[in-house]
Design an enzyme around this catalytic site. Structure first.
Site, short mmCIF file in Angstrom:
data_model
loop_
_atom_site.label_atom_id
_atom_site.label_comp_id
_atom_site.label_asym_id
_atom_site.label_seq_id
_atom_site.Cartn_x
_atom_site.Cartn_y
_atom_site.Cartn_z
N LYS A 1 -6.80 3.19 -3.47
CA LYS A 1 -7.28 3.13 -2.08
C LYS A 1 -7.57 4.55 -1.61
O LYS A 1 -6.83 5.47 -1.94
CB LYS A 1 -6.20 2.46 -1.24
CG LYS A 1 -6.45 2.43 0.24
CD LYS A 1 -5.36 1.60 0.95
CE LYS A 1 -5.37 1.82 2.45
NZ LYS A 1 -4.28 1.10 3.13
N LYS B 1 -10.08 0.04 -2.84
CA LYS B 1 -10.09 -0.26 -1.41
C LYS B 1 -10.53 0.99 -0.64
O LYS B 1 -9.96 2.05 -0.82
CB LYS B 1 -8.69 -0.69 -0.95
CG LYS B 1 -8.56 -0.89 0.56
CD LYS B 1 -7.23 -1.51 0.92
CE LYS B 1 -6.98 -1.47 2.43
NZ LYS B 1 -5.66 -2.02 2.81
N ASP C 1 0.86 -1.18 0.00
CA ASP C 1 0.00 0.00 0.00
C ASP C 1 0.89 1.23 0.00
O ASP C 1 1.49 1.57 1.02
CB ASP C 1 -0.91 0.01 1.24
CG ASP C 1 -1.99 -1.06 1.18
OD1 ASP C 1 -1.77 -2.07 0.47
OD2 ASP C 1 -3.03 -0.90 1.83
#
Lengths: 289, 319
Positions: free
Chosen positions: B219, B255, B156
């Site tokens: 995300k 996400k 991430d």
């Protein structure tokens, strides 16, 4: 005849310190003892029980964390607030229960006195039930009663104010929070009591009042795993086996209903009702040199 | 399905060829109608989900959770217990599925990998100077390689919001491309940190930038900035992923992370995924929740659906 418009009352729930309508939008007609239409009251639903238990759970640590002295003051404050509305409550009791004005006034007075009586117990029942235990060893051994948590209660169907107070006060005085289902036929004094509680320093969520059908709501309270105790006083004379089976799933404390609704007028002999909603905590502490 | 992007968007490789063309492309994206967007997200959030669908959705939501712990006070012991929870969210009930991944800081990746061996649960690691992203590219790449070497199969990364907001899109893109390369086989999730992007137009631009840079997932947030994930920002990002798939044929994921605490919220997000991106995206490979306390509420609601009784926080583990 006055030419003012009627200011009609909408009897709502008392939930988490607010007065919402039922989540379901349902209402039912409340009639006076003589059959007159009084008001539309909210008919609480399964999800209202869910929300009420959530609010009660949220409020519980704060209420239990207040000092016993402080809780006593708050209960006394409820009595103060009720005192100022004696006439209103007496009037509502005449409507709801069909009693004579004199009887109604006596009931209201008894309800106020019951708050004061339980307020006095707030920092005293610990000494009655707890204390130092004699043990065979070099330890101080102390037992103290502590509130069990969130209590679900079914209020008496007949005595709509005094009965309700006699059920509510002993539950909350020790630090429990409560979700109470009112008398189905006589919910209005309970709704008014909610308005009193909201203005008397009782933190929002400590008392949650649901008007509606105990037969519908009691099984949901009994099966709810976040409810720690169940007061079935209001189910007097009915078979509560099923409720007790549901309550057994998370080992709720259950106060079983009497065979028939008792008179709530006599002052209780002691703090038995308070202790019914307490757990005993015992602490071992080493002593010696 | 109406695409947000004009059909003549052309080849994305061409778009990313120069700073000027990139800027022209990103600023040429249609603006977001803020009022309409928020209204749409709010309307979809009111949809009533009935019993069977709810059970299905709760099950799916549990399988979509990236169980996350990103605190300075994290310890190997805490990560191990989190991993145990990821495998068997409810130790008493084997019917409760495992979560999708565990998300930790790079230094705890090895602990998580060891604890999750043979379970099929992914290990995600934040990298690239998380959460601010303010560091040199070298350090960000080393950070990434470290995490991958330790066994993380999902990375991430955070974008450089400073560069993005001052219009240096080329720099942001280059960083994403470089980090993607450093990831090797590991999946790359690009955190846009929408809470710092100020406008929905920027969210849309950042989404396209991240997709063009090769991010496998986009995300919403780090979880360290408020507001974190919201329904409208997720909606904008889902549109970008949907359009990207329609144009390039390349399937990417989204996400939502931060601030999603209740099962009710999670189901609202799933409704959004279904309505905006389509049913194909209702899969842990294409949509994830970054969360920690959400899992407990999902478990409580899962049991409520299974038993018919309202559940209690006493019966789920504390984190």
């Amino acid at each position: 005849m006055s030419d003012r418009l009627d200011v009609r009352r909408t009897a709502k729930l008392y939930l988490g310190g607010k007065f919402p309508r039922s989540e379901s939008g349902r209402t039912y007609e409340v009639e006076a003892a003589d059959g007159r239409f009084l008001a539309n009251a909210a008919l609480a639903s399964r999800k209202d029980v869910r929300d009420a238990v959530g609010a009660a759970r949220k409020a519980q640590p704060g209420w239990a964390g207040a000092t016993a002295y402080n809780r006593g003051q708050v209960l006394y404050r409820v009595a103060e607030m009720l005192e100022g509305r004696r006439v209103q409550f007496a009037h509502e009791l005449v409507d709801a229960e069909g009693c004579k004005p004199k009887e109604a006034a006596a009931q209201v007075d008894a309800a106020i006195d019951r708050w004061v009586w339980y307020a006095g117990w707030s920092d005293k029942f610990h000494q009655v039930d707890g204390g130092l235990n004699p043990v065979a060893g070099p330890y101080f051994n102390l037992s103290v009663p502590e509130p069990t948590g969130v209590v679900g209660a079914i209020a008496p169907q007949g005595s709509s104010l005094l009965g309700l107070v006699a059920v509510l006060a002993p539950i909350i005085v020790s630090g429990n929070t409560v979700v109470v289902v009112t008398s189905r036929e006589r919910p209005l004094p309970a709704v008014s009591l909610g308005e009193v509680l909201a203005t008397s320093d009782v933190p929002g969520g400590v008392v949650n009042i649901l008007t509606g059908d105990a037969e519908e709501l009691a099984p949901i309270l009994a099966g709810h795993l976040d409810v720690n105790a169940l007061d079935l006083t209001g189910c007097a004379g009915t078979d509560t086996t099923e409720l007790e089976v549901l309550a057994a799933e998370n080992v709720k404390r259950v106060v079983r209903p009497p065979a028939e609704e008792p008179s709530f007028e006599p002052v209780p002999a002691g703090p038995r009702r308070i202790l019914a909603f307490c757990e005993t905590k015992t602490v071992w502490h080493p002593k010696g040199t | 399905m109406s695409l947000v992007l004009p059909a003549d968007a052309g080849d994305l490789a061409e778009v990313t060829a120069s700073e000027t063309s990139l800027k022209r492309f990103l600023h040429g994206l249609p603006g977001v109608d803020q009022v309409g967007l928020e209204k749409r997200a709010a309307t979809l959030a009111t949809r009533s989900i009935k019993k069977d669908s709810k059970r299905w959705a709760l099950d799916l939501a549990i399988r979509m959770v990236d169980l996350t712990t990103l605190e300075g006070a994290d310890t190997p012991g805490k990560v191990r217990s989190l991993c145990a929870k990821a495998r068997r969210p409810d130790p008493r009930d084997p019917d409760v599925p495992s979560v999708a991944a565990v998300c930790v800081y790079p230094d705890l990746v090895a602990t998580a990998v060891e604890a999750l061996q043979g379970t099929g649960i992914h290990v995600a690691s934040v990298a690239t100077a998380f959460p601010s992203g303010r560091s040199s590219l070298d350090i960000k790449l080393t950070d990434t390689r470290d995490a991958v070497a330790a066994g993380a199969d999902e990375i991430d990364m955070v974008i450089d919001r400073g560069a993005f907001l001052s219009g240096r899109y080329g720099q942001v893109l280059e960083e994403i491309v470089a980090v993607k390369e450093a990831c090797g086989d590991a999946h790359l999730k690009v955190i846009l940190e929408t809470g710092e992007l100020a406008t929905y137009d920027n969210v849309r631009r950042a989404s396209w930038l991240a997709l063009a840079g090769g991010g496998d997932f986009i995300k919403t947030s780090t979880g360290k900035v408020s507001p974190a994930s919201t329904l409208p920002t997720t909606l904008v990002m889902l549109e970008a992923v949907r359009d990207f798939a329609a144009i390039t044929g390349d399937i990417r994921g989204v996400k939502s992370a931060g601030g999603i605490r209740t099962a009710k919220d999670a189901i609202r997000y799933l409704v959004l995924v279904h309505e905006i991106a389509g049913a194909d995206w209702l899969h842990p490979d294409r949509y994830r929740f970054g969360a920690s306390s959400l899992l407990n509420d999902l478990l409580m609601q899962w049991h409520k659906q299974a038993t018919g009784h309202y559940w209690t926080a006493d019966r789920v583990t504390m984190d």
